[in-house]
Design an enzyme around this catalytic site. Structure first.
Site, PDB file in Angstrom:
ATOM      1  N   LYS A   1       0.771  -1.149  -0.167  1.00  0.00           N
ATOM      2  CA  LYS A   1      -0.167   0.057  -0.070  1.00  0.00           C
ATOM      3  C   LYS A   1       0.875   1.137   0.021  1.00  0.00           C
ATOM      4  CE  LYS A   1      -2.387   1.698   3.668  1.00  0.00           C
ATOM      5  NZ  LYS A   1      -2.244   3.292   3.834  1.00  0.00           N
TER       6      LYS A   1
ATOM      7  N   ASP B   1      -3.355   4.260  -1.767  1.00  0.00           N
ATOM      8  CA  ASP B   1      -4.428   4.938  -0.808  1.00  0.00           C
ATOM      9  C   ASP B   1      -4.572   6.228  -0.758  1.00  0.00           C
ATOM     10  OD1 ASP B   1      -6.073   5.034   1.282  1.00  0.00           O
ATOM     11  OD2 ASP B   1      -4.383   4.394   2.882  1.00  0.00           O
TER      12      ASP B   1
ATOM     13  N   LYS C   1      -7.396   8.321  -0.881  1.00  0.00           N
ATOM     14  CA  LYS C   1      -8.895   8.793  -0.524  1.00  0.00           C
ATOM     15  C   LYS C   1      -9.257   9.753  -1.059  1.00  0.00           C
ATOM     16  CE  LYS C   1      -7.932   6.587   4.142  1.00  0.00           C
ATOM     17  NZ  LYS C   1      -6.391   6.295   4.299  1.00  0.00           N
TER      18      LYS C   1
ATOM     19  N   ASP D   1     -13.887  14.983  -3.594  1.00  0.00           N
ATOM     20  CA  ASP D   1     -14.012  16.166  -4.366  1.00  0.00           C
ATOM     21  C   ASP D   1     -15.339  16.122  -5.137  1.00  0.00           C
ATOM     22  OD1 ASP D   1     -13.568  18.828  -5.383  1.00  0.00           O
ATOM     23  OD2 ASP D   1     -11.383  18.467  -5.310  1.00  0.00           O
TER      24      ASP D   1
ATOM     25  N   THR E   1     -11.568   5.085  10.855  1.00  0.00           N
ATOM     26  CA  THR E   1     -11.593   4.408  12.180  1.00  0.00           C
ATOM     27  C   THR E   1     -11.293   5.304  13.373  1.00  0.00           C
ATOM     28  OG1 THR E   1      -9.477   3.556  11.948  1.00  0.00           O
ATOM     29  CG2 THR E   1     -11.412   1.936  11.392  1.00  0.00           C
TER      30      THR E   1
ATOM     31  N   ARG F   1       3.128  -1.367  10.785  1.00  0.00           N
ATOM     32  CA  ARG F   1       4.216  -1.544  11.847  1.00  0.00           C
ATOM     33  C   ARG F   1       4.448  -3.136  12.412  1.00  0.00           C
ATOM     34  NH1 ARG F   1       1.768   3.575  14.820  1.00  0.00           N
ATOM     35  NH2 ARG F   1       0.022   2.653  13.912  1.00  0.00           N
TER      36      ARG F   1
HETATM   37  O1  C5P Z   1       1.105   0.383  11.226  1.00  0.00           O
HETATM   38  P1  C5P Z   1      -0.271   0.078  11.106  1.00  0.00           P
HETATM   39  O2  C5P Z   1      -0.579  -1.611  10.761  1.00  0.00           O
HETATM   40  O3  C5P Z   1      -1.069   0.680  12.033  1.00  0.00           O
HETATM   41  O4  C5P Z   1      -0.762   0.719   9.883  1.00  0.00           O
HETATM   42  C1  C5P Z   1      -2.062   0.567   9.286  1.00  0.00           C
HETATM   43  C2  C5P Z   1      -2.044   1.407   8.113  1.00  0.00           C
HETATM   44  O5  C5P Z   1      -3.343   1.374   7.512  1.00  0.00           O
HETATM   45  C3  C5P Z   1      -1.497   2.847   7.963  1.00  0.00           C
HETATM   46  O6  C5P Z   1      -0.939   3.088   6.433  1.00  0.00           O
HETATM   47  C4  C5P Z   1      -2.890   3.727   8.311  1.00  0.00           C
HETATM   48  O7  C5P Z   1      -2.634   4.794   7.742  1.00  0.00           O
HETATM   49  C5  C5P Z   1      -3.824   2.696   7.267  1.00  0.00           C
HETATM   50  N1  C5P Z   1      -5.253   3.027   8.015  1.00  0.00           N
HETATM   51  C6  C5P Z   1      -5.391   2.751   9.249  1.00  0.00           C
HETATM   52  N2  C5P Z   1      -7.094   3.025   9.574  1.00  0.00           N
HETATM   53  C7  C5P Z   1      -7.911   3.376   8.794  1.00  0.00           C
HETATM   54  C8  C5P Z   1      -7.540   3.693   7.466  1.00  0.00           C
HETATM   55  C9  C5P Z   1      -6.292   3.545   7.087  1.00  0.00           C
HETATM   56  O8  C5P Z   1      -4.963   2.369   9.945  1.00  0.00           O
HETATM   57  N3  C5P Z   1      -9.283   3.661   9.125  1.00  0.00           N
END
Ligand code: C5P
Length: 236
Positions: A32, A59, A61, A64, A119, A211
């Site tokens: 992503k 990604d 998003k 507009d 979220t 992460r």
């Molecule tokens: O490091 P981690 O596993 O928390 O990363 C989750 C990824 O998903 C990040 O790129 C974050 O921006 C994305 N994301 C999220 N929650 C959302 C939409 C996207 O954690 N609602």
């Protein structure tokens, strides 16, 4: 329905991304690319990662007026990515326009997904700042139905909402869920998390993992653990 693990390449520069991806010698994970990397490096980073053989979820998003989103999607469709997204809050008209822009002359197009509610947004914020008085579940369900009505392929949501999205839109409407953690790993700033195995049981088709893989001491081993837990494969 396909199922896969998508690694969130949340790195500030191309150099960081390449040294991360160079560790993967046997597999080519789905990745992503988010706003940070795209805005820092531009479309070239997408072409380079694609040339290395990875599938890409871009990604960005989009949200507009319909005509602007349609034109932007037309540009993105030339990048040969596999998945892109927008905010369902942009209306059904905007989503239909996006789909039109994204469809290439030969009829092919990347998958198009709708973010239902971020979220990070709570029910309280929805009510007080956005004046949305419906519950989170009802809002997510309604936005997902709008996305399906507009012809989109699926939604991005919390793994806790994947089941209700499937229930509202059917098994062919794809669910892509971030907020994934191993049972024994830190939750970082994510509040509501799920393990890869539970996410699969709850109706996630694709999990987005950042992460727990990118910050791991052994990212390849962490990725393989995800594959095993989510896809149930014993290949490694
Ligand atoms: O490091 P981690 O596993 O928390 O990363 C989750 C990824 O998903 C990040 O790129 C974050 O921006 C994305 N994301 C999220 N929650 C959302 C939409 C996207 O954690 N609602």
């Amino acid at each position: 329905m396909n199922h896969d693990i998508i690694i969130a390449l949340d790195f500030p520069s191309a150099a960081d991304v390449y040294s991360f991806l160079d560790q993967f010698r046997e597999e080519k994970p789905y990745v992503k690319i988010g706003m940070e990397l795209f805005y820092a490096e531009g479309p070239e980073i997408v072409r380079q990662i694609k040339a290395r053989g990875h599938k890409i979820f871009l990604d960005l998003k989009l949200h507009d007026i319909p005509n602007t989103v349609k034109s932007a999607m037309r540009v993105l469709s030339r990048l040969d990515v596999d998945m892109v997204n927008l905010h369902a809050a942009g209306t059904v008209d905007m989503m239909r326009a996006a789909l039109e822009g994204l469809t290439r002359e030969d009829g092919t197009r990347p998958l198009l997904l709708a973010v239902t509610q971020l979220t990070s947004t709570s029910e309280e914020r929805m009510r007080e700042e956005l004046l949305i008085s419906a519950s989170m579940s009802d809002t997510v369900r309604h936005y997902a139905r709008n996305a399906k009505m507009a012809g989109l392929d699926g939604g991005v949501c919390s793994p806790l909402e994947a089941a209700l999205v499937k229930e509202a839109c059917g098994p062919d409407f794809a669910t892509v869920t971030p907020g994934i953690r191993f049972a024994d790993s830190a939750s970082d700033d994510q509040r509501r998390v799920m393990t890869p195995a539970r996410a699969r049981q709850s109706g996630s088709d694709y999990i987005v993992v950042g992460r727990p893989i990118t910050r791991s001491q052994d990212p390849v081993a962490a990725y393989r653990r995800c594959v095993k837990e989510f896809l149930g494969e014993t290949a490694f």
